[in-house]
Design a protein around this motif. Structure first.
Motif, mmCIF file in Angstrom:
data_model
loop_
_atom_site.group_PDB
_atom_site.id
_atom_site.type_symbol
_atom_site.label_atom_id
_atom_site.label_comp_id
_atom_site.label_asym_id
_atom_site.label_seq_id
_atom_site.Cartn_x
_atom_site.Cartn_y
_atom_site.Cartn_z
ATOM 1 N N UNK A 12 0.831 -1.205 0.000
ATOM 2 C CA UNK A 12 0.000 0.000 0.000
ATOM 3 C C UNK A 12 0.863 1.252 0.000
ATOM 4 N N UNK A 13 1.939 1.230 0.785
ATOM 5 C CA UNK A 13 2.854 2.371 0.831
ATOM 6 C C UNK A 13 3.473 2.616 -0.542
ATOM 7 N N UNK A 14 3.960 1.555 -1.174
ATOM 8 C CA UNK A 14 4.598 1.685 -2.484
ATOM 9 C C UNK A 14 3.619 2.195 -3.530
ATOM 10 N N UNK A 15 2.407 1.636 -3.529
ATOM 11 C CA UNK A 15 1.397 2.084 -4.484
ATOM 12 C C UNK A 15 0.984 3.527 -4.216
ATOM 13 N N UNK A 16 0.882 3.879 -2.937
ATOM 14 C CA UNK A 16 0.460 5.221 -2.575
ATOM 15 C C UNK A 16 1.403 6.287 -3.093
ATOM 16 N N UNK A 17 2.700 6.017 -3.041
ATOM 17 C CA UNK A 17 3.680 6.964 -3.572
ATOM 18 C C UNK A 17 3.732 6.905 -5.096
ATOM 19 N N UNK A 18 3.752 5.691 -5.636
ATOM 20 C CA UNK A 18 3.920 5.547 -7.085
ATOM 21 C C UNK A 18 2.755 6.157 -7.847
ATOM 22 N N UNK A 19 1.560 6.066 -7.313
ATOM 23 C CA UNK A 19 0.405 6.556 -8.061
ATOM 24 C C UNK A 19 0.472 8.059 -8.261
ATOM 25 N N UNK A 61 9.646 13.701 -12.389
ATOM 26 C CA UNK A 61 8.645 12.682 -12.074
ATOM 27 C C UNK A 61 8.817 11.427 -12.922
ATOM 28 N N UNK A 62 9.379 11.576 -14.107
ATOM 29 C CA UNK A 62 9.683 10.390 -14.906
ATOM 30 C C UNK A 62 10.709 9.528 -14.173
ATOM 31 N N UNK A 63 11.737 10.166 -13.636
ATOM 32 C CA UNK A 63 12.788 9.420 -12.937
ATOM 33 C C UNK A 63 12.235 8.761 -11.668
ATOM 34 N N UNK A 64 11.493 9.519 -10.864
ATOM 35 C CA UNK A 64 10.968 8.956 -9.617
ATOM 36 C C UNK A 64 9.907 7.888 -9.900
ATOM 37 N N UNK A 65 9.094 8.107 -10.945
ATOM 38 C CA UNK A 65 8.096 7.101 -11.313
ATOM 39 C C UNK A 65 8.730 5.817 -11.794
ATOM 40 N N UNK A 66 9.831 5.944 -12.543
ATOM 41 C CA UNK A 66 10.526 4.749 -13.021
ATOM 42 C C UNK A 66 11.083 3.941 -11.853
ATOM 43 N N UNK A 67 11.656 4.634 -10.882
ATOM 44 C CA UNK A 67 12.234 3.942 -9.721
ATOM 45 C C UNK A 67 11.149 3.270 -8.891
ATOM 46 N N UNK A 68 10.090 4.031 -8.566
ATOM 47 C CA UNK A 68 9.037 3.458 -7.714
ATOM 48 C C UNK A 68 8.277 2.351 -8.439
ATOM 49 N N UNK A 69 8.129 2.464 -9.766
ATOM 50 C CA UNK A 69 7.476 1.400 -10.526
ATOM 51 C C UNK A 69 8.297 0.132 -10.574
ATOM 52 N N UNK A 70 9.619 0.288 -10.682
ATOM 53 C CA UNK A 70 10.505 -0.886 -10.670
ATOM 54 C C UNK A 70 10.432 -1.595 -9.327
ATOM 55 N N UNK A 71 10.386 -0.811 -8.259
ATOM 56 C CA UNK A 71 10.273 -1.396 -6.922
ATOM 57 C C UNK A 71 8.991 -2.210 -6.807
ATOM 58 N N UNK A 72 7.896 -1.663 -7.321
ATOM 59 C CA UNK A 72 6.620 -2.385 -7.267
ATOM 60 C C UNK A 72 6.691 -3.717 -8.003
ATOM 61 N N UNK A 73 7.383 -3.727 -9.131
ATOM 62 C CA UNK A 73 7.515 -4.980 -9.893
ATOM 63 C C UNK A 73 8.230 -6.042 -9.069
#
Length: 444
Positions: A12-19, A61-73
């Motif tokens: 939930x934490x990861x999704x909350x930030x990534x979204x 935001x592209x850079x931070x989104x890429x990092x947080x999305x990779x973590x979610x995977x």
């Protein structure tokens, strides 16, 4: 906190930030493309400056989104290995295609950021448009994967085995369109109001008024149009939930008893022990109409759902009320803004309207977080609706609580870094582009 709750909390934490990162990354390129188009058509330097400033925000935001999305995977495989073992071959296609869209987005963004005065001006503009389109497609594909969890299809489940897998049918499941539409419009509304709010604050401070006025208008128009369209997509989603996930709808409305001509509940505090709602406002028949298009239709209550299959009622209800309440407030502000554009143009530079947008800066993203809470918590106890329980999918590895604490620290640190970078970016706008500190558009 046991390992199961820790795993859910970490996800939930990861999704909350990534979204938040992904919504801004999906939408801001379209703002950027509009300002760039104005620059090409009018040759007014202010629009070029707006485009360059926004492009730097897109890069952040592209850079931070890429990092947080990779973590979610990685988390999907590490925290929910049993889920991925069975579900991966079924709903993996949208994730694969999302990787392709991300690849195109990265290339186009590189062209755009480093293409100033190097490419044909209109080709340069097209690369910015591609950034937006590929980012939006990327988000839709991820939502399609999540929709599959709410509406599993593309396979036969026989004796605990997943057979006859059809990835195309899984990707285009019954819920993908309504969820993707609702999420996409929400991203435009949230980002539009957030960006407009920041620029409204800067106008109120008399900082580079012309720059921020142009920026405010572009963001506000996008955000307000999306806010006015959002109830239509919300109605589509609600009707689908009513047909396929009656437990989620019942929890959203804290609807304890099955009845015809069911009332729509506004507010209220659910009393799960006594199966009632205190202090809520009921609108007779409206829930039946909104769920089934008939004021006399029967709406399934929690009394028809086995207790072990019921989602957390209070969390789902409060999150739904927050989402709807903020959505209505954003609609009201949107109506005021378009009324100002149409008839009362002196309002556009008024302090009271700008203050309303400033206060509404976080409203869209709070609504987005609440909406995803409804989607995910309202599906519990299922990770795949009706097929696999969340508790059966979690990793048996101990010590997840320490991973949760570590990720909490990492994401909080990342959020602080992003806030600092954006704050510095906003502060440096005038220095970077040598913009005038005053304007003939005064705030009164």
């Amino acid at each position: 906190m046991d390992d199961f709750i820790a795993a859910r909390s970490q996800m939930a934490l990861s999704l909350g930030f990534h979204i938040i990162f992904s919504c801004i990354g999906m939408v801001m390129p379209f703002f950027m493309a509009v300002s760039h188009w104005y620059w090409l058509k009018t040759n007014k330097i202010v629009y070029k400056n707006v485009t360059k400033a926004w492009s730097q925000g897109v890069a952040i935001f592209f850079a931070t989104g890429a990092v947080s999305g990779t973590v979610l995977s990685f988390e999907l495989g590490l925290l929910w290995p049993k889920f991925m073992n069975h579900a991966g071959p079924i709903f993996g296609m949208p994730f694969s295609l999302e990787g392709t869209a991300f690849f195109i987005e990265a290339i186009a963004l590189g062209f755009f950021l480093y293409g100033w005065d190097r490419f044909n001006p209109w080709f340069h503009w097209v690369t910015g448009v591609i950034v937006g389109i590929s980012g939006l497609v990327s988000g839709i594909l991820v939502v399609a994967a999540n929709a599959w969890m709410n509406s599993p299809s593309g396979f036969d489940y026989v004796n605990g085995q997943y057979i006859n897998i059809d990835p195309i049918k899984a990707m285009f499941n019954d819920a993908w369109f309504s969820q993707a539409l609702h999420m996409s419009i929400a991203a435009f509304a949230a980002t539009g109001f957030a960006v407009a709010g920041v620029h409204a604050i800067m106008i109120l401070k008399h900082k580079n008024v012309e720059f921020h006025t142009k920026s405010f208008k572009i963001a506000a128009v996008f955000g307000c149009i999306a806010a006015l369209l959002q109830p239509l997509s919300g109605d589509l989603s609600a009707k689908y939930v009513a047909r396929t996930q009656p437990a989620k709808l019942a929890a959203m409305e804290a609807h304890f008893h099955t009845e015809k001509s069911a009332s729509l509940l506004i507010g209220g505090i659910p009393d799960t022990k006594n199966k009632r709602v205190d202090y809520g406002l009921k609108l007779p028949g409206l829930l039946s109409f909104m769920a089934h298009g008939n004021f006399d239709a029967e709406v399934t209550g929690l009394d028809q759902i086995p207790i072990q299959n019921q989602p957390p009622i209070a969390i789902t209800h409060y999150a739904f009320q927050i989402m709807v309440g903020l959505g209505m407030l954003m609609m009201a502000l949107s109506g005021l803004y378009f009324l100002a554009l149409w008839k009362y143009r002196n309002w556009l530079s008024s302090r009271w309207l700008l203050n309303l947008f400033a206060v509404a800066t976080p409203a869209g993203f709070i609504a987005v977080e609440a909406g995803w809470t409804v989607t995910e918590v309202g599906r519990q106890p299922w990770i795949i609706q009706g097929i696999m329980r969340t508790a059966d999918a979690v990793t048996p590895m101990p010590g997840i609580i320490y991973s949760f604490y570590l990720y909490t620290g990492v994401y909080v640190s990342l959020a602080l870094v992003v806030i600092f970078m954006l704050y510095r970016q906003i502060r440096m706008v005038g220095k970077l582009y040598d913009l005038p500190a005053t304007s003939n558009q005064l705030v009164h």
